[in-house]
Scaffold this motif. Structure first.
Motif, PDB file in Angstrom:
ATOM      1  N   GLU A 149     -15.035 -37.498  29.912  1.00 53.85           N
ATOM      2  CA  GLU A 149     -13.791 -38.231  29.652  1.00 53.85           C
ATOM      3  C   GLU A 149     -12.741 -37.297  29.063  1.00 53.85           C
ATOM      4  O   GLU A 149     -13.078 -36.416  28.269  1.00 53.85           O
ATOM      5  N   PRO A 150     -11.461 -37.505  29.426  1.00 56.83           N
ATOM      6  CA  PRO A 150     -10.423 -36.720  28.751  1.00 56.83           C
ATOM      7  C   PRO A 150     -10.307 -37.134  27.282  1.00 56.83           C
ATOM      8  O   PRO A 150     -10.535 -38.298  26.945  1.00 56.83           O
ATOM      9  N   VAL A 151      -9.988 -36.179  26.430  1.00 53.83           N
ATOM     10  CA  VAL A 151      -9.796 -36.457  25.012  1.00 53.83           C
ATOM     11  C   VAL A 151      -8.292 -36.481  24.735  1.00 53.83           C
ATOM     12  O   VAL A 151      -7.568 -35.571  25.152  1.00 53.83           O
ATOM     13  N   VAL A 152      -7.834 -37.533  24.055  1.00 58.68           N
ATOM     14  CA  VAL A 152      -6.429 -37.596  23.670  1.00 58.68           C
ATOM     15  C   VAL A 152      -6.276 -36.851  22.341  1.00 58.68           C
ATOM     16  O   VAL A 152      -6.895 -37.208  21.345  1.00 58.68           O
ATOM     17  N   VAL A 153      -5.490 -35.786  22.373  1.00 60.54           N
ATOM     18  CA  VAL A 153      -5.300 -34.935  21.196  1.00 60.54           C
ATOM     19  C   VAL A 153      -3.924 -35.240  20.618  1.00 60.54           C
ATOM     20  O   VAL A 153      -2.898 -34.876  21.201  1.00 60.54           O
ATOM     21  N   ILE A 154      -3.900 -35.936  19.488  1.00 62.51           N
ATOM     22  CA  ILE A 154      -2.631 -36.342  18.884  1.00 62.51           C
ATOM     23  C   ILE A 154      -2.214 -35.283  17.870  1.00 62.51           C
ATOM     24  O   ILE A 154      -2.937 -35.024  16.909  1.00 62.51           O
ATOM     25  N   GLY A 155      -1.066 -34.660  18.127  1.00 61.09           N
ATOM     26  CA  GLY A 155      -0.602 -33.551  17.295  1.00 61.09           C
ATOM     27  C   GLY A 155      -0.920 -32.236  17.967  1.00 61.09           C
ATOM     28  O   GLY A 155      -2.083 -31.886  18.116  1.00 61.09           O
ATOM     29  N   ALA A 156       0.101 -31.501  18.392  1.00 61.50           N
ATOM     30  CA  ALA A 156      -0.113 -30.227  19.092  1.00 61.50           C
ATOM     31  C   ALA A 156       0.355 -29.063  18.228  1.00 61.50           C
ATOM     32  O   ALA A 156       0.924 -28.096  18.715  1.00 61.50           O
ATOM     33  N   GLY A 157       0.100 -29.157  16.925  1.00 58.73           N
ATOM     34  CA  GLY A 157       0.348 -28.030  16.023  1.00 58.73           C
ATOM     35  C   GLY A 157      -0.813 -27.048  16.131  1.00 58.73           C
ATOM     36  O   GLY A 157      -1.530 -27.014  17.133  1.00 58.73           O
ATOM     37  N   GLY A 158      -1.023 -26.257  15.086  1.00 58.97           N
ATOM     38  CA  GLY A 158      -2.088 -25.254  15.095  1.00 58.97           C
ATOM     39  C   GLY A 158      -3.452 -25.862  15.395  1.00 58.97           C
ATOM     40  O   GLY A 158      -4.217 -25.341  16.217  1.00 58.97           O
ATOM     41  N   LEU A 159      -3.740 -26.998  14.750  1.00 58.71           N
ATOM     42  CA  LEU A 159      -5.038 -27.653  14.953  1.00 58.71           C
ATOM     43  C   LEU A 159      -5.200 -28.199  16.359  1.00 58.71           C
ATOM     44  O   LEU A 159      -6.239 -28.035  16.997  1.00 58.71           O
ATOM     45  N   GLY A 160      -4.161 -28.877  16.848  1.00 55.22           N
ATOM     46  CA  GLY A 160      -4.238 -29.477  18.176  1.00 55.22           C
ATOM     47  C   GLY A 160      -4.421 -28.414  19.253  1.00 55.22           C
ATOM     48  O   GLY A 160      -5.241 -28.570  20.170  1.00 55.22           O
TER      49      GLY A 160
ATOM     50  N   LYS B  64     -16.520 -26.679  27.717  1.00 53.07           N
ATOM     51  CA  LYS B  64     -16.553 -27.210  29.082  1.00 53.07           C
ATOM     52  C   LYS B  64     -16.238 -28.709  29.113  1.00 53.07           C
ATOM     53  O   LYS B  64     -16.862 -29.488  29.851  1.00 53.07           O
ATOM     54  N   GLY B  65     -15.260 -29.102  28.306  1.00 47.79           N
ATOM     55  CA  GLY B  65     -14.819 -30.494  28.293  1.00 47.79           C
ATOM     56  C   GLY B  65     -14.028 -30.827  29.548  1.00 47.79           C
ATOM     57  O   GLY B  65     -13.557 -29.933  30.253  1.00 47.79           O
ATOM     58  N   LYS B  66     -13.878 -32.136  29.810  1.00 45.93           N
ATOM     59  CA  LYS B  66     -13.161 -32.573  31.012  1.00 45.93           C
ATOM     60  C   LYS B  66     -11.685 -32.223  30.932  1.00 45.93           C
ATOM     61  O   LYS B  66     -11.076 -31.846  31.930  1.00 45.93           O
ATOM     62  N   GLY B  67     -11.103 -32.355  29.749  1.00 49.79           N
ATOM     63  CA  GLY B  67      -9.687 -32.014  29.602  1.00 49.79           C
ATOM     64  C   GLY B  67      -9.062 -32.769  28.452  1.00 49.79           C
ATOM     65  O   GLY B  67      -9.707 -33.615  27.826  1.00 49.79           O
ATOM     66  N   ALA B  68      -7.790 -32.451  28.172  1.00 52.80           N
ATOM     67  CA  ALA B  68      -7.116 -33.064  27.034  1.00 52.80           C
ATOM     68  C   ALA B  68      -5.747 -33.582  27.436  1.00 52.80           C
ATOM     69  O   ALA B  68      -5.055 -32.979  28.258  1.00 52.80           O
TER      70      ALA B  68
ATOM     71  N   ALA C 238     -10.206 -40.220  21.170  1.00 60.35           N
ATOM     72  CA  ALA C 238      -8.948 -39.660  20.666  1.00 60.35           C
ATOM     73  C   ALA C 238      -9.205 -38.989  19.328  1.00 60.35           C
ATOM     74  O   ALA C 238     -10.071 -39.412  18.562  1.00 60.35           O
ATOM     75  N   ILE C 239      -8.461 -37.922  19.081  1.00 58.88           N
ATOM     76  CA  ILE C 239      -8.521 -37.255  17.779  1.00 58.88           C
ATOM     77  C   ILE C 239      -7.106 -37.208  17.228  1.00 58.88           C
ATOM     78  O   ILE C 239      -6.189 -36.751  17.911  1.00 58.88           O
ATOM     79  N   ASP C 240      -6.938 -37.696  16.008  1.00 59.27           N
ATOM     80  CA  ASP C 240      -5.620 -37.693  15.374  1.00 59.27           C
ATOM     81  C   ASP C 240      -5.535 -36.530  14.392  1.00 59.27           C
ATOM     82  O   ASP C 240      -6.107 -36.586  13.299  1.00 59.27           O
ATOM     83  N   PHE C 241      -4.834 -35.498  14.809  1.00 61.31           N
ATOM     84  CA  PHE C 241      -4.697 -34.310  13.952  1.00 61.31           C
ATOM     85  C   PHE C 241      -3.479 -34.409  13.032  1.00 61.31           C
ATOM     86  O   PHE C 241      -3.201 -33.472  12.300  1.00 61.31           O
ATOM     87  N   VAL C 242      -2.745 -35.522  13.124  1.00 62.29           N
ATOM     88  CA  VAL C 242      -1.567 -35.701  12.262  1.00 62.29           C
ATOM     89  C   VAL C 242      -1.956 -36.599  11.088  1.00 62.29           C
ATOM     90  O   VAL C 242      -1.860 -36.214   9.932  1.00 62.29           O
ATOM     91  N   GLY C 243      -2.394 -37.811  11.407  1.00 61.79           N
ATOM     92  CA  GLY C 243      -2.833 -38.708  10.338  1.00 61.79           C
ATOM     93  C   GLY C 243      -1.687 -39.380   9.618  1.00 61.79           C
ATOM     94  O   GLY C 243      -1.677 -39.449   8.396  1.00 61.79           O
ATOM     95  N   ASN C 244      -0.695 -39.881  10.368  1.00 58.09           N
ATOM     96  CA  ASN C 244       0.294 -40.760   9.725  1.00 58.09           C
ATOM     97  C   ASN C 244       0.192 -42.138  10.363  1.00 58.09           C
ATOM     98  O   ASN C 244      -0.606 -42.360  11.287  1.00 58.09           O
ATOM     99  N   ALA C 245       0.982 -43.091   9.840  1.00 64.20           N
ATOM    100  CA  ALA C 245       0.837 -44.479  10.279  1.00 64.20           C
ATOM    101  C   ALA C 245       1.044 -44.604  11.790  1.00 64.20           C
ATOM    102  O   ALA C 245       0.290 -45.283  12.487  1.00 64.20           O
TER     103      ALA C 245
END
Ligand SMILES: [Zn+2]
Ligand SMILES: [Zn+2]
Length: 353
Positions: free
Chosen positions: A178-189, A200-204, A248-255
């Protein structure tokens, strides 16, 4: 030894000089070649996390003492070893695992020092790498990252890298299909995108309010990059996934980001919350069981996860994320740029470089 210290929260850091310390027992003294500037350094410098509802968590109430030398993403070269330190010698270049616990509780003994309730984290509770020298309590925290990576490319693995890896591991085998939704494309994202590829993930599918960060995510190989401020953002993410969103991974963590993370998931989906930006969301309790939803927190990673990560990325194209180096005396300015949300990729100080 010269170090840059937070003396009062929110005020400019100040230089302090002292005689080079001498390692005792199992301690190892390193010359700091690279010290990454992490988004959480902004919170440490400011002195608090925003818990939402007008509440804050003050770091000084959590055991952080000033003056403090920040810096938890460090690569150093060994300059002196204590009489009981085995396995390293003067001249070795090593990546430092900073998430050091008490070493004696159940949590530490099972290998999860990063979750210890009596933490001794370098750059948070103990002096870190915004300095010419760094003392590490034991050689077990010094990892050989090989000869291919430059110090400034290896340093971010200690926080940004192991944090992204720890979050991805919590999604389990889902990442292969499954694709992973990566929220926040800063250094961590961006680090997450690079590691997901190595796993070897499917994609983001990247999500960020900043068009420059969305462009950086596309260059890093994201399947799509979406603006969460678009009125149809949820539909756009689901369309990019070409099916239901499971992870999904939330790398920001705001409301706003956490709410988006919850809203896009299909029944049985998982949201991993990593970012510490601050705030709160309201979760309707019946929807947790009805949607069989998992919301899980992830805090950095363990020593063995950092070892796994080094093996995983050892032969990957470099740099894993766009990286820029700075002199130690530019640290305050870099923190300012992070606060203004202007940093693409990672900024790394080179205190003794
Ligand atoms: Zn960090
Ligand atoms: Zn412990």
């Amino acid at each position: 030894m010269r170090s840059l210290q937070v003396c009062r929260c929110g005020e400019p850091m100040q230089f302090a000089e002292r005689v080079d310390p001498k390692p005792a027992g199992s301690e190892v003294l390193l010359k700091v070649l690279a010290a990454g500037v992490c988004h959480s350094d902004l919170h440490i410098w400011e002195g608090f996390y925003d818990l939402g509802h007008g509440k804050v968590m003050r770091l000084q109430d959590r055991g952080v003492r000033l003056p403090l030398t920040m810096g938890h993403e460090n690569v150093g070269q060994v300059v002196a070893v204590g009489p009981k330190a085995r396995g390293v010698k003067v001249g070795d270049k090593r990546l430092v695992f900073p998430w050091i616990g008490c070493g004696s509780c159940k949590v530490c003994k099972r290998g999860d020092e990063q979750l210890c309730t009596s933490p001794r984290f370098l750059g948070v509770y103990r002096d870190g790498g915004y300095a010419t020298h760094l003392m590490v309590p034991h050689p077990r925290y010094l990892l050989n990252y090989g000869t291919r990576m430059k110090p400034e490319q290896a340093a971010p693995l200690a926080c940004s890298g192991v944090t992204a890896y720890g979050a991805l591991k919590k999604l389990g085998p889902l990442i292969k299909t499954e694709p992973v939704v990566v929220i926040g494309a800063g250094g961590l994202g961006l680090m997450c995108l690079a590691i997901l590829k190595a796993m070897k993930g499917k994609g983001a599918i990247a999500v960020d309010i900043d068009p420059l960060k969305r462009a950086a995510a596309m260059r890093a190989g994201a399947m799509a990059a979406i603006d969460p401020n678009a009125p149809d953002a949820v539909a756009q993410v689901q369309a990019a996934a070409k099916g239901p969103v499971w992870a999904a991974i939330d790398f920001v963590g705001n409301a706003q980001t956490a709410q988006l993370g919850v809203d896009i998931l299909v029944k049985g989906g998982r949201l991993i919350v990593v970012g510490l930006f601050g705030g709160d969301i309201t979760l309707s309790l019946p929807l947790i069981p009805i949607r069989a939803m998992t919301v899980q927190g992830s805090y950095t990673g363990s020593l063995s996860e950092l070892q796994e990560l080094i093996k995983l990325v050892r032969n990957r194209p470099l740099p894993l994320v766009p990286t820029r180096t700075h002199r130690l005396d530019e640290a305050q300015a870099v923190i300012g740029e992070i606060k203004a949300n202007k940093v693409i990729g990672r900024r790394v100080l080179t205190p003794a470089g």
